[in-house]
Design an enzyme around this catalytic site. Sequence first.
Site, PDB file in Angstrom:
ATOM      1  N   GLY A   1      85.711  34.744 -63.605  1.00 15.46           N
ATOM      2  CA  GLY A   1      84.463  33.549 -63.047  1.00 15.46           C
ATOM      3  C   GLY A   1      84.592  33.955 -61.664  1.00 15.46           C
TER       4      GLY A   1
ATOM      5  N   GLU B   1      85.759  31.692 -59.276  1.00 19.95           N
ATOM      6  CA  GLU B   1      86.759  31.157 -58.409  1.00 19.95           C
ATOM      7  C   GLU B   1      87.511  30.773 -58.925  1.00 19.95           C
ATOM      8  OE1 GLU B   1      84.885  27.189 -56.428  1.00 19.95           O
ATOM      9  OE2 GLU B   1      84.591  29.364 -54.841  1.00 19.95           O
TER      10      GLU B   1
ATOM     11  N   GLY C   1      97.652  24.982 -72.560  1.00 13.13           N
ATOM     12  CA  GLY C   1      97.270  25.295 -73.545  1.00 13.13           C
ATOM     13  C   GLY C   1      96.006  25.998 -73.750  1.00 13.13           C
TER      14      GLY C   1
ATOM     15  N   GLY D   1      87.691  27.918 -78.619  1.00 10.78           N
ATOM     16  CA  GLY D   1      86.087  27.422 -78.561  1.00 10.78           C
ATOM     17  C   GLY D   1      84.796  27.965 -77.790  1.00 10.78           C
TER      18      GLY D   1
ATOM     19  N   GLU E   1      82.552  27.792 -74.511  1.00  6.55           N
ATOM     20  CA  GLU E   1      80.938  26.726 -73.984  1.00  6.55           C
ATOM     21  C   GLU E   1      80.735  26.450 -74.109  1.00  6.55           C
ATOM     22  OE1 GLU E   1      80.882  28.381 -69.672  1.00  6.55           O
ATOM     23  OE2 GLU E   1      82.670  28.891 -69.276  1.00  6.55           O
TER      24      GLU E   1
ATOM     25  N   ASP F   1      83.848  17.625 -61.913  1.00  8.95           N
ATOM     26  CA  ASP F   1      82.632  19.154 -62.113  1.00  8.95           C
ATOM     27  C   ASP F   1      82.594  19.221 -63.570  1.00  8.95           C
ATOM     28  OD1 ASP F   1      81.598  21.243 -61.175  1.00  8.95           O
ATOM     29  OD2 ASP F   1      83.585  22.652 -61.788  1.00  8.95           O
TER      30      ASP F   1
ATOM     31  N   ASN G   1      81.647  23.331 -68.189  1.00  4.13           N
ATOM     32  CA  ASN G   1      83.895  22.353 -68.320  1.00  4.13           C
ATOM     33  C   ASN G   1      83.946  21.913 -69.337  1.00  4.13           C
ATOM     34  OD1 ASN G   1      83.954  23.909 -66.197  1.00  4.13           O
ATOM     35  ND2 ASN G   1      84.127  22.642 -64.795  1.00  4.13           N
TER      36      ASN G   1
HETATM   37  N1  LIG Z   1      92.929  26.960 -71.249  1.00  2.00           N
HETATM   38  C1  LIG Z   1      91.862  27.451 -71.719  1.00  2.00           C
HETATM   39  N2  LIG Z   1      91.537  27.487 -72.999  1.00  2.00           N
HETATM   40  C2  LIG Z   1      90.652  28.563 -73.353  1.00  2.00           C
HETATM   41  N3  LIG Z   1      90.198  29.371 -72.596  1.00  2.00           N
HETATM   42  C3  LIG Z   1      89.906  28.521 -71.114  1.00  2.00           C
HETATM   43  C4  LIG Z   1      90.983  27.889 -70.879  1.00  2.00           C
HETATM   44  N4  LIG Z   1      91.198  27.243 -69.799  1.00  2.00           N
HETATM   45  C5  LIG Z   1      89.848  28.377 -69.014  1.00  2.00           C
HETATM   46  N5  LIG Z   1      89.639  29.076 -70.107  1.00  2.00           N
HETATM   47  C6  LIG Z   1      88.359  29.900 -69.850  1.00  2.00           C
HETATM   48  O1  LIG Z   1      87.410  30.475 -69.102  1.00  2.00           O
HETATM   49  C7  LIG Z   1      86.818  29.667 -68.013  1.00  2.00           C
HETATM   50  C8  LIG Z   1      86.665  29.524 -66.502  1.00  2.00           C
HETATM   51  O2  LIG Z   1      87.916  28.494 -66.410  1.00  2.00           O
HETATM   52  P1  LIG Z   1      87.543  27.413 -66.021  1.00  2.00           P
HETATM   53  O3  LIG Z   1      88.289  26.229 -65.882  1.00  2.00           O
HETATM   54  O4  LIG Z   1      86.298  26.584 -66.160  1.00  2.00           O
HETATM   55  O5  LIG Z   1      87.855  27.943 -64.738  1.00  2.00           O
HETATM   56  P2  LIG Z   1      85.907  27.936 -63.363  1.00  2.00           P
HETATM   57  O6  LIG Z   1      84.683  27.745 -64.107  1.00  2.00           O
HETATM   58  O7  LIG Z   1      86.361  28.424 -62.231  1.00  2.00           O
HETATM   59  O8  LIG Z   1      86.115  29.779 -63.182  1.00  2.00           O
HETATM   60  C9  LIG Z   1      86.375  28.452 -68.595  1.00  2.00           C
HETATM   61  O9  LIG Z   1      85.186  28.621 -69.404  1.00  2.00           O
HETATM   62  C10 LIG Z   1      87.070  29.140 -70.514  1.00  2.00           C
HETATM   63  O10 LIG Z   1      86.220  30.368 -71.364  1.00  2.00           O
HETATM   64 MG   LIG Z   2      84.502  26.402 -64.360  1.00  2.00          MG
END
Ligand SMILES: Nc1ncnc2c1ncn2[C@@H]1O[C@H](COP(=O)(O)OP(=O)(O)O)[C@@H](O)[C@H]1O
Ligand SMILES: [Mg+2]
Length: 287
Positions: free
Chosen positions: A102, A104, A182, A186, A188, A221, A226
Amino acid sequence: MLKAIEIFQDVEEEDVEFLRELEKAGERYKWIPDDRLDDISDLPEQDIEYRLDRLNKFEIVERGVDKYSGYRILPPGYDLLALKNLVRRDVLKAFGRALGIGKEADTYEALTPKEDRVAVKFNRLGLSFKDLKKKRSYDPDKEWFDASKKSARKEFNGLKEVYPKVEVPEPIAFDRHTLVTGLIEGRELSEVEDIDLPEPVLDEILRNVRVAYNIGVIHGDLSEHNVIIKPNGETLIIDWPQWEETTHPESEKLLRRDVENILKFFRRKFGIERDIEETLGEIKGGD
Ligand SMILES: Nc1ncnc2c1ncn2[C@@H]1O[C@H](COP(=O)(O)OP(=O)(O)O)[C@@H](O)[C@H]1O
Ligand SMILES: [Mg+2]
């Protein structure tokens, strides 16, 4: 693949030890000056040179000539320190594919020593993709690391507050700028083509917002990016570093924005009309 993983096996324990010493010294200096190097380490001078040479070859430190010449650790160096520590702490054992790269954060799949699947999120706040390509422009300097550490800690603490009452990934550990949770199978919500029964999915998301609110936490957010929807239709809310307590002066504004984002998505995509005031009333109305 993540640079820190590529070099993980080739790096010697002494390299990591020396890198840790550089990290410590880096708290005081933007660039660790050459003439400070013997103070930060007990190693003899030629060993210091040997280790620096190795870290340089791995491309996890860089040498800069600003007002004076010195060294600093590059983002993959901090990734390596976090990973080495998480392995040492028996949090992680093996590393897998990227889950999401992503703006960030970079998130990867990994395995614990018990073979549980987890998600490892490396925060990169203030490091744009462009900066990562041109490794010389990691600016503004180490601020990205301080902000990213803070973010990992805050997200971990937020998840601890709401888990397991709210459907979120299990908080497992954090180290420096890196958070382990964990793994959720799935996609988004923003990426799914269609949902058979969108109404109960919306209700379930709003129920989780209400449960978090009752605990005293606002996501801050929330959007279709998310929310993860599992193949069986269950949803989880991820990405909590911007959470705030309900006592925060901006909390009403944050809650309204969170809920508006979700309602807008369901209106646009599925034509579901919900009144924002009524919905907010239900969320704040108690259990
Ligand atoms: N616990 C998790 N299990 C599976 N996929 C995850 C998990 N956490 C994040 N992701 C994947 O990584 C992406 C980015 O994570 P996120 O926490 O939304 O950080 P950011 O949006 O700041 O990059 C998510 O949209 C998802 O696709
Ligand atoms: Mg995110």
